[in-house]
Write an enzyme that holds these catalytic residues in place. Structure first.
Site, PDB file in Angstrom:
ATOM      1  N   TRP A  35     -29.056   1.052  -8.692  1.00 11.94           N
ATOM      2  CA  TRP A  35     -28.462   0.962  -9.919  1.00 11.94           C
ATOM      3  C   TRP A  35     -26.909   0.871  -9.654  1.00 11.94           C
ATOM      4  CZ3 TRP A  35     -29.599   2.391 -15.126  1.00 11.94           C
ATOM      5  CH2 TRP A  35     -28.564   2.815 -15.948  1.00 11.94           C
ATOM      6  N   MET A  36     -26.357   0.286 -10.827  1.00 14.09           N
ATOM      7  CA  MET A  36     -24.988  -0.126 -11.309  1.00 14.09           C
ATOM      8  C   MET A  36     -24.534   0.272 -12.830  1.00 14.09           C
ATOM      9  SD  MET A  36     -23.215  -3.636 -11.674  1.00 14.09           S
ATOM     10  CE  MET A  36     -22.214  -4.026  -9.844  1.00 14.09           C
ATOM     11  N   ASP A  38     -20.733   1.602 -14.634  1.00 14.27           N
ATOM     12  CA  ASP A  38     -19.304   1.068 -14.917  1.00 14.27           C
ATOM     13  C   ASP A  38     -18.367   0.437 -13.635  1.00 14.27           C
ATOM     14  OD1 ASP A  38     -19.872   3.011 -16.625  1.00 14.27           O
ATOM     15  OD2 ASP A  38     -18.357   4.429 -16.253  1.00 14.27           O
ATOM     16  N   SER A  98     -16.402   7.614 -12.592  1.00 17.61           N
ATOM     17  CA  SER A  98     -15.694   6.429 -12.528  1.00 17.61           C
ATOM     18  C   SER A  98     -14.148   6.878 -12.293  1.00 17.61           C
ATOM     19  CB  SER A  98     -15.836   5.783 -14.117  1.00 17.61           C
ATOM     20  OG  SER A  98     -16.996   5.311 -14.019  1.00 17.61           O
ATOM     21  N   GLU A 212     -14.738   7.896 -23.396  1.00 20.61           N
ATOM     22  CA  GLU A 212     -14.723   7.613 -21.806  1.00 20.61           C
ATOM     23  C   GLU A 212     -13.757   6.218 -21.622  1.00 20.61           C
ATOM     24  OE1 GLU A 212     -19.192   9.172 -20.692  1.00 20.61           O
ATOM     25  OE2 GLU A 212     -19.320   7.217 -21.570  1.00 20.61           O
ATOM     26  N   TRP A 295     -26.346   2.079 -22.056  1.00 22.58           N
ATOM     27  CA  TRP A 295     -26.971   3.621 -21.709  1.00 22.58           C
ATOM     28  C   TRP A 295     -28.415   3.377 -22.600  1.00 22.58           C
ATOM     29  CZ3 TRP A 295     -25.863   5.983 -17.583  1.00 22.58           C
ATOM     30  CH2 TRP A 295     -24.585   5.976 -16.750  1.00 22.58           C
TER      31      TRP A 295
HETATM   32  C1  FRU Z   1     -19.315   5.791 -18.382  1.00 20.99           C
HETATM   33  C2  FRU Z   1     -19.697   6.872 -17.626  1.00 20.99           C
HETATM   34  C3  FRU Z   1     -18.421   7.640 -17.412  1.00 20.99           C
HETATM   35  C4  FRU Z   1     -18.816   8.213 -15.937  1.00 20.99           C
HETATM   36  C5  FRU Z   1     -19.780   7.471 -15.487  1.00 20.99           C
HETATM   37  C6  FRU Z   1     -20.854   8.177 -14.794  1.00 20.99           C
HETATM   38  O1  FRU Z   1     -20.464   4.815 -18.656  1.00 20.99           O
HETATM   39  O2  FRU Z   1     -20.499   7.861 -18.360  1.00 20.99           O
HETATM   40  O3  FRU Z   1     -17.705   8.436 -18.344  1.00 20.99           O
HETATM   41  O4  FRU Z   1     -17.371   8.583 -15.318  1.00 20.99           O
HETATM   42  O5  FRU Z   1     -20.417   6.623 -16.489  1.00 20.99           O
HETATM   43  O6  FRU Z   1     -21.787   7.141 -13.992  1.00 20.99           O
END
Ligand code: FRU
Length: 477
Positions: A35-36, A38, A98, A212, A295
């Site tokens: 998985w990938m 951010d 992140s 975020e 998401w």
């Molecule tokens: C954004 C996020 C960030 C968090 C990360 C978790 O897509 O929800 O806020 O740090 O992904 O994987």
């Protein structure tokens, strides 16, 4: 303490050969396996661009976050490196979330969010803190632990973006106060001790219960506050994705609050664009890379052992009307090999096949919209993807239709004024990125054509359409 890192790297090596590459990108960055999400820590250090990313190697699903890592000489051709961070300290035991990277002298520093629950994994027990890890070789990192604790009363407090300004370090962090998004600004002399400076509050400039991945950077003579709000409701053609990414143009300087000048604007109008992060190139360009997924979207590539990919790097400029324009970095042109050219001139109620197997391609189209009267005209890739001008609604539409995979629907932007319309389209194995009129709009979406469903054609329904340019470059590396 490097047990988790070693096992992640071992797992990747063992399992990468099992990945099915039918939808795996040819010229975009994706995880070698797993998985990938951010992009993180985008930076230039010791002759390489570095891209880190939210990564769970053990499944094509989100899980306890690691930082995947790749480097590149040109932002286009990436080389995978060992996983940089694993959730192995008390401060990040449930995930290395992140964050960003900065360079000071010989040292590359990663500032990221340690995600941890004190007890059961429920929001009341959630604490997010900012952590530091440093490196001299750009490959192995020394964890230096927590550098900023969760503010009193807060739980969600994440995604630090750090930059250098006026002999100090500045950082923006996203948070949530009474179910409203907020961004906190901090200052430090040494990356290890941080003082709160000011806050940018929600509702005035944008809704959402949590903001975020904030970023604050200069563009032209303005400051761009870029962030990814969660909880903004769809409104007509706007905010159609589960979460949004966009920006507010304003002013800011150290010691002063941010003052917005325009309302929040979305950065990309496709189905799959989130959590962009900016960085500067050694020659001073401001570039962003985003996550080319969303998401809760189906991501059919999960069946193939991987999930999620990043967008092309995009250079930003600010227009006179306060809009951010995005064009792919010029380095993308170094992938061009064979040039293809067609001269369709005028189409009339027809389907015009261009080529059979469009895999990794840059397409350049210029339509004369003032002389094109057809109800719909545009370009399609196989039976599942179309990009067209809809003359009834006067919009440019990106539509995908893979009903057996649960990936369907369209996104659209207004048809700009003017005689000519310029479309630049990047087709990869499972993505489309469309740049309209040199970056006035972009639309980025995932697509999932079957192996034999990649014929490229122009089409025109109910009337005529005039094409001035129709060419393409095969892209390879
Ligand atoms: C954004 C996020 C960030 C968090 C990360 C978790 O897509 O929800 O806020 O740090 O992904 O994987």
């Amino acid at each position: 303490m490097d047990g988790l890192l070693a096992s992640a790297n071992h797992f990747i090596k063992e399992n990468q050969p099992d990945v099915d590459y039918r939808w795996y990108p040819r010229f975009h960055l994706a995880a070698p396996v797993g998985w990938m999400n951010d992009p993180n820590g985008l930076t230039w250090f010791n002759g390489y661009f570095h891209a880190f990313y939210q990564h769970y190697p053990y499944a094509a699903e989100w899980g306890p976050m690691h930082w995947g890592h790749a480097r590149s000489r040109d932002m286009i051709r990436w080389e995978h490196l060992p996983v940089a961070l694993a959730p192995e300290g008390p401060e990040d035991k449930d995930g290395c979330f992140s964050g960003s990277a900065v360079v000071e002298g010989e040292i590359l520093s990663l500032i990221y969010t340690g995600h941890k629950f004190h007890g059961q994994p429920v929001d009341e027990n959630l604490y997010q803190v900012q952590c530091l890890a440093t490196s001299r070789d750009g490959v192995t990192f020394r964890r230096e632990g927590q550098v900023l604790d969760t503010p009193a009363g807060a739980h969600h407090f994440r995604d630090p973006k750090v930059w250098r300004e006026d002999n100090g370090w500045y950082m923006v962090v996203g948070t949530k106060v009474n179910d409203t998004g907020e961004i906190l600004i901090y200052r430090s002399d040494d990356l290890r001790h941080w003082q709160h400076e000011s806050a940018i509050r929600g509702t005035d400039i944008c809704d959402g219960y949590m903001w975020e991945c904030p970023d604050l950077f200069p563009l032209g003579d303005k400051q761009i506050l870029m962030f990814s709000p969660q909880g903004v409701n769809a409104d007509g053609d706007h905010y159609r994705n589960l979460f949004q990414s966009g920006y507010v143009v304003g002013n800011w300087q150290p010691g002063m609050p941010f003052t917005p000048q325009h309302a929040f604007q979305e950065l990309d109008h496709g189905h799959d664009f989130y959590a962009p992060q900016s960085f500067t190139t050694p020659d001073g360009r401001r570039v962003i890379i985003g996550w080319l997924a969303m998401w809760e979207s189906p991501m059919p590539e999960k069946a193939d052992g991987w999930a999620g990919m990043l967008t092309l790097p995009r250079e930003l400029t600010l227009s006179e009307t306060g809009r951010v324009r995005q064009v792919p970095v010029k380095e993308i042109e170094t992938l061009r090999t064979e040039r293809l050219e067609w001269q369709p001139g005028e189409l009339f109620q027809q389907n015009l096949p261009l080529m059979d197997d469009a895999q990794a391609l840059e397409v350049l189209l210029e339509w004369d919209i003032s002389r094109s009267m057809a109800e719909q005209y545009g370009i399609c890739l196989g039976a599942g993807a179309r990009i067209f001008i809809d003359n009834q609604t006067r919009r440019i539409v990106l539509e995908r239709n893979y009903p057996t995979l649960n990936v369907s629907g369209y996104r659209s932007v207004p048809l700009p004024e003017g005689e000519r319309l310029n479309l630049r389209l990047f087709i990869d194995k499972s993505s489309l990125e469309l740049f309209v009129n040199e970056g006035e709009y972009t639309l980025s979406s995932r697509i999932y054509p079957a192996e034999n469903d990649r014929q490229l054609s122009l089409f025109c329904h109910h009337g005529n359409a005039v094409v001035h340019e129709c060419s393409a470059w095969q892209l390879a590396y």
